[in-house]
Design an enzyme around this catalytic site. Structure first.
Site, mmCIF file in Angstrom:
data_model
loop_
_atom_site.group_PDB
_atom_site.id
_atom_site.type_symbol
_atom_site.label_atom_id
_atom_site.label_comp_id
_atom_site.label_asym_id
_atom_site.label_seq_id
_atom_site.Cartn_x
_atom_site.Cartn_y
_atom_site.Cartn_z
ATOM 1 N N GLY A 264 0.563 -1.116 0.090
ATOM 2 C CA GLY A 264 0.093 0.488 -0.284
ATOM 3 C C GLY A 264 1.045 0.965 -0.398
ATOM 4 N N MET A 266 4.814 2.661 1.939
ATOM 5 C CA MET A 266 6.053 3.120 2.465
ATOM 6 C C MET A 266 6.777 4.265 3.777
ATOM 7 S SD MET A 266 8.015 1.127 4.498
ATOM 8 C CE MET A 266 9.623 1.787 5.217
ATOM 9 N N GLU A 301 0.472 6.148 7.065
ATOM 10 C CA GLU A 301 1.933 6.042 7.345
ATOM 11 C C GLU A 301 2.264 7.689 7.612
ATOM 12 O OE1 GLU A 301 3.745 3.845 5.759
ATOM 13 O OE2 GLU A 301 1.421 2.542 4.285
HETATM 14 N N1 B3K Z 1 6.446 -0.359 6.566
HETATM 15 C C1 B3K Z 1 5.362 -0.689 4.995
HETATM 16 C C2 B3K Z 1 5.189 -2.339 4.844
HETATM 17 C C3 B3K Z 1 7.203 -2.738 4.454
HETATM 18 C C4 B3K Z 1 6.198 -3.800 3.562
HETATM 19 C C5 B3K Z 1 7.377 -4.729 2.932
HETATM 20 N N2 B3K Z 1 7.385 -5.678 2.527
HETATM 21 C C6 B3K Z 1 4.231 -0.014 4.880
HETATM 22 C C7 B3K Z 1 3.090 -0.300 6.473
HETATM 23 O O1 B3K Z 1 2.557 -1.232 7.085
HETATM 24 O O2 B3K Z 1 2.833 1.604 6.332
HETATM 25 ZN ZN ZN Z 2 2.437 0.400 9.058
#
Ligand code: B3K
Ligand code: ZN
Length: 901
Positions: A264, A266, A301
């Site tokens: 979705g 990052m 995010e």
């Molecule tokens: N932290 C990222 C997820 C990254 C996944 C990588 N395989 C998105 C989120 O949870 O906000």
């Molecule tokens: Zn997250």
């Protein structure tokens, strides 16, 4: 690419990294074919005099040179493998400079640095940074970054984390910019973007009065679709200030949309990179669900900036520290936004709708995971590939575990716990235990002598606990005793470990009420506290009893109100009691739940009849319960749309001993159509009274009306109602927004005349072929259509608009079919599974992270009917035997074969 077979990494093996890397300077000479990266690391031993070598991670990189403290480091002094670069014999402090090359254009994994639509993007979480340069690619190594980007003028926007500190044109005509991020961060939060972009921006003032710049970048031509994302970002910024006292800590915050993305979005520090599907929206192209999804992911995010970035994870086993907490925060953000501006009753209903949607997701995605071969605690004990653990368990169950702490501490207590968490850990990489300890400091203040030691077990046990409830009512004494008992069988990898055999009880906050025979709440008092309609029982042992006095008549229990814990409730309600709850429970969540339980019983009973070849008919009491919900004037449309939705096939499957998808599908279809027939008048009224003429608004009230109206349309269409056919065509042609257009198209494709379906599908493609996100909807609708077979999907894969390389497109067609079209996939001849094998392998060669997600479609093979089990097992074997399988897919299929049965 395959490295080797499975190596399991254990949480218990955590060791701190022997070096600190306080400063990182990166310079990129960006070219699509070959990009050169110059990395200057200031390294310092954690313990002076220690002799550990510096081991850096790297993958698919070409090494150009290594310098230490300015002097060339001779190649004989380091060791290079496919995964590491090792420098022995460093002094206590040194500056290590590494020059390397990578190939962004050829990078189809979408991890590390890659090219999408001609622009450069990065994705580093969890272990993508090692594909950019050699580094200590783990979250507990935190550094201050200074980043220089150099590229030809055809890449006018050059972005990275933090603040822009310099910009100039080089003598060779290239642009050079420098970014500086003042906050130390782990490398998984690094990002860069370079290319041609359009930008919508606004300035906002933070609570403390600082002016900040908020920007949303997207591909040129999409500037009319970024307003909602930017507004959502402003709302998120405000909300985190108001609800948690957390302010934006940078001068600017950027969101960039990209077309090719594995998930979705990052949360890179100050430079969030988003799947375009979670940024771009206008009424013509995006549905109500898209608008809601954008607001929620933008919030998610943004909230990571504190829960994830300022305080990050010590190691990847702690992933839920940031993800569970941030999902909880985004859920609360959405609920507050939905309730905003409504009166108290409407706000409560709006919040319940959000809760219902979240719980429905948890049940459809997480409960099956928690009962299958990939079952893991929200803080896993081991993994082979961390990319496989961005799961519904870590995220959604993780959020439930945070929510339970919120429930136990109360809103103010939880806020105090969050404040304490930041006071203790700002700027650190910490563990889930550290989080619970901060919450516990408040809990213990609230309840002297008590702690969260039993609660902590939620972090190390997998599986969905079952809570059995029994009631003993004594009319003579007017007493009702409520007994709760819990159990949780070992699941997944627990079945093979000593820990699994010993799963002690959990701390379960269990909210409940009692109703009298007319559906009125009976006041309940606990420990002499003033009487209330809902009590919160804290179950902390295997079995506990609570006694309520002054209960005037035999009560009907309303259990697990608000879904106060991620458990399965066992109580032998009679159908008439469920009907009473479904009509009267003052707790909107429990009311929804009662109706869903009635529908579940109805559909499962019909599925059994389908299996026996018996005639089908609906129980009158069920139809009456649905009529009551459909016509209750006190209920708003959004709530009714949830209350009247039939339980999903996935949720229903969880209730079958041997899952039989075709029987379930036939039974569910019958219920839809027969409810359409029997309640035709009421559905018609719902269809007619919930039109939303005028300008489109994604607000919850009109969105709820559209949801109910489109549900009514699908029931009437399924019933073969001739007027509804005409309404659907008219709605398709005249819709003023994508929700209605797609609602009508879905009804026509699933329940309409074949020629109408073909015509409207063709028309839709013609009209939207330039818009990838809309064409994804077109593929997805067909992938999940009732009549779609493997052959249909193969035909669609041959369509010029299809490509496996774009994850959104692959998800729209291949994933939607394999994961959400059980009837099309699960054929005893194994043709669906053969298709799955082909697609998993084809994707694995391009993008292992995405392939592994598809691989999970057969996780629960051992729970299906015998006729399906064997062909599924053979398909899994076939994938596992494939030479060159990625570690990602290998872990999934091996666990499915070894742990499912
Ligand atoms: N932290 C990222 C997820 C990254 C996944 C990588 N395989 C998105 C989120 O949870 O906000
Ligand atoms: Zn997250």
């Amino acid at each position: 690419m395959r490295t080797d077979t499975s190596v399991t990494i254990y949480r218990k093996d955590y060791r701190p990294y022997p070096f600190e890397i306080p400063e990182v300077a990166l310079a990129f000479d960006l070219e699509p074919e070959v990009t050169t990266v110059t990395s200057r690391l200031t390294v310092r031993r954690r313990t002076a005099g220690d002799t550990a070598p510096l081991v850096l991670d790297g993958s698919e990189l070409e090494l150009v040179s290594v310098h230490v403290d300015g002097a060339a480091w001779d190649a004989g002094r380091h060791t290079l493998t496919a995964e590491t670069l090792t420098l022995p014999g460093l002094p206590d402090q040194a500056v290590v400079e590494i020059v390397s090359r990578c190939r962004p254009q050829a990078n189809s994994t979408l991890m590390g640095l890659y090219v999408s639509s001609g622009n450069f993007f990065t994705q580093c979480e969890a272990e993508g940074f090692r594909r950019i340069t050699w580094f200590a690619d783990r979250p507990d190594v935190m550094s201050r970054y200074r980043v220089t980007l150099r590229a030809l003028p055809e890449y006018p926007h050059l972005l990275s984390n933090g603040n822009l500190v310099a910009s100039r044109t080089l003598p060779d005509g290239r642009q050079e910019v420098e970014w500086e991020d003042p906050f130390p961060k782990p490398c998984y939060l690094f990002a860069l973007v370079a290319g041609q972009l359009t930008c919508r921006e606004t300035r906002a003032r933070t609570a403390s009065g600082r002016e900040v710049l908020l920007q949303v970048y997207s591909d040129p031509g999409s500037e009319d679709r970024t307003a909602w994302a930017l507004e959502s970002l402003e709302r998120a910024l405000r909300w985190d200030e108001t609800r948690f006292g957390l302010e934006l800590d940078l001068d600017r915050f950027m969101v960039v949309a990209v077309r090719d993305f594995n998930m979705g979005a990052m949360e890179n520090k100050g430079l969030n990179i988003f799947n375009a599907a979670y940024v771009l929206a206008n009424p013509d192209t995006a549905t109500d669900a898209n608008y809601e999804g954008i607001e929620s992911v933008i919030g998610h995010e943004y909230f990571h900036n504190w829960t994830g970035n300022r305080v990050t994870c010590r190691d990847w086993f702690q992933l839920s520290l940031k993800e569970g907490l941030t999902v909880f925060r985004d859920q609360e953000f959405s609920a507050d936004m939905m309730a905003h501006g409504l009166d108290a009753a409407a706000a409560a209903s709006a919040r319940a709708v959000k809760r219902i949607d979240d719980v429905a997701t948890l049940r459809a995605a997480q409960f099956p995971e928690d009962a299958g071969p990939m079952a893991h605690p929200i803080r896993p004990e081991s993994y082979q590939e961390i990319g496989n653990f961005y799961t519904a368990t870590v995220y959604e169950k993780g959020a439930e575990v945070i929510r339970m702490q919120h429930t136990l501490l109360g809103e103010q207590g939880f806020r105090a716990g969050m404040d304490e968490y930041f006071r203790r850990h700002d700027g650190q990489a910490v563990t889930c235990d550290d989080f619970v300890a901060a919450m516990e400091s408040v809990y213990t203040r609230q309840h002297p002598g008590r702690d969260l030691s039993v609660f902590r077990r939620w972090y190390r046990q997998a599986g969905t606990p079952r809570v059995a409830v029994s009631l003993a009512y004594d009319a003579a004494t007017r007493r009702c005793a409520v007994t709760l008992s819990q159990r949780c069988a070992p699941v997944g990898v627990e079945k093979t470990t000593a820990d699994g055999a010993d799963k002690p009880p959990l701390h379960i906050p269990f909210a409940m009420g009692l109703l009298d025979r007319a559906g009125r709440p009976l006041p309940l008092s606990l420990d002499g506290a003033p009487a209330v309609d809902t009590v919160l029982l804290e179950l902390t042992t295997e079995r506990q009893e609570w006694v309520f006095d002054g209960i005037s008549s035999e009560p009907v229990p309303s259990l697990l109100r608000g879904f106060s814990a991620p458990v399965i409730v066992e109580y032998p309600w009679r159908d008439d009691q469920l009907a009473l709850l479904s009509a009267h429970d003052p707790d909107p969540f429990a009311r929804w739940e009662a109706g869903q339980e009635l529908a579940t019983r109805q559909i499962l009973a019909l599925a059994a009849r389908v299996q026996q070849g018996d005639a089908l008919s609906l129980q009158p009491a069920f139809v009456e319960a649905w009529r009551t919900l459909l016509t209750d004037p006190r209920l708003d449309a959004a709530y009714r749309a949830r209350a009247l939705a039939l339980p999903s096939e996935k949720t229903l499957a969880e209730r079958m001993t041997d899952i039989d998808p075709p029987a379930l599908a036939v039974a569910r279809d019958f219920v839809r159509a027969d409810l359409g027939r029997q309640l035709a008048q009421a559905w018609t009224a719902a269809f007619e009274n919930n039109q939303t003429p005028g300008a489109y608004s994604p607000a919850p009230v009109p969105a709820g009306r559209r949801a109910l109206k489109n549900l009514a349309l699908s029931h009437l269409m399924a019933a073969g109602d001739a007027r509804a056919q005409a309404w659907a065509l008219e709605q398709y042609d005249q819709a003023g927004n994508m929700t209605d257009r797609l609602g009508a198209l879905g009804a026509l494709v699933n329940h309409g005349r074949p020629d109408d379906a073909t015509r409207t599908l063709g028309d839709f493609y013609e009209q939207w072929q330039q818009d990838p996100l809309v064409i994804d909807k077109w593929f997805a609708l067909q992938a999940t259509a009732r009549s779609t077979s493997v052959e249909t999907v193969r035909g669609l894969m041959a369509h010029p608009a299809f490509t496996l390389r774009n994850p959104n497109r692959a998800r729209a067609l291949v994933f939607q079919f394999c994961l959400n079209n059980a009837r099309g996939l699960h054929l005893p001849d194994g043709s669906g599974y053969a298709f799955w094998v082909e697609q998993v392998l084809a994707l694995d060669a391009l993008n292992p992270e995405i392939a592994a997600r598809l691989a999970r479609a057969l996780d629960n093979w051992a729970r299906y009917t015998p006729a399906l089990r064997e062909p599924m097992r053979r398909a899994l074997e076939k994938v596992r035997a494939h030479a060159g399988l990625s570690r990602n897919v290998n872990e999934i299929v091996s666990k499915a074969l070894e742990l499912a049965a």
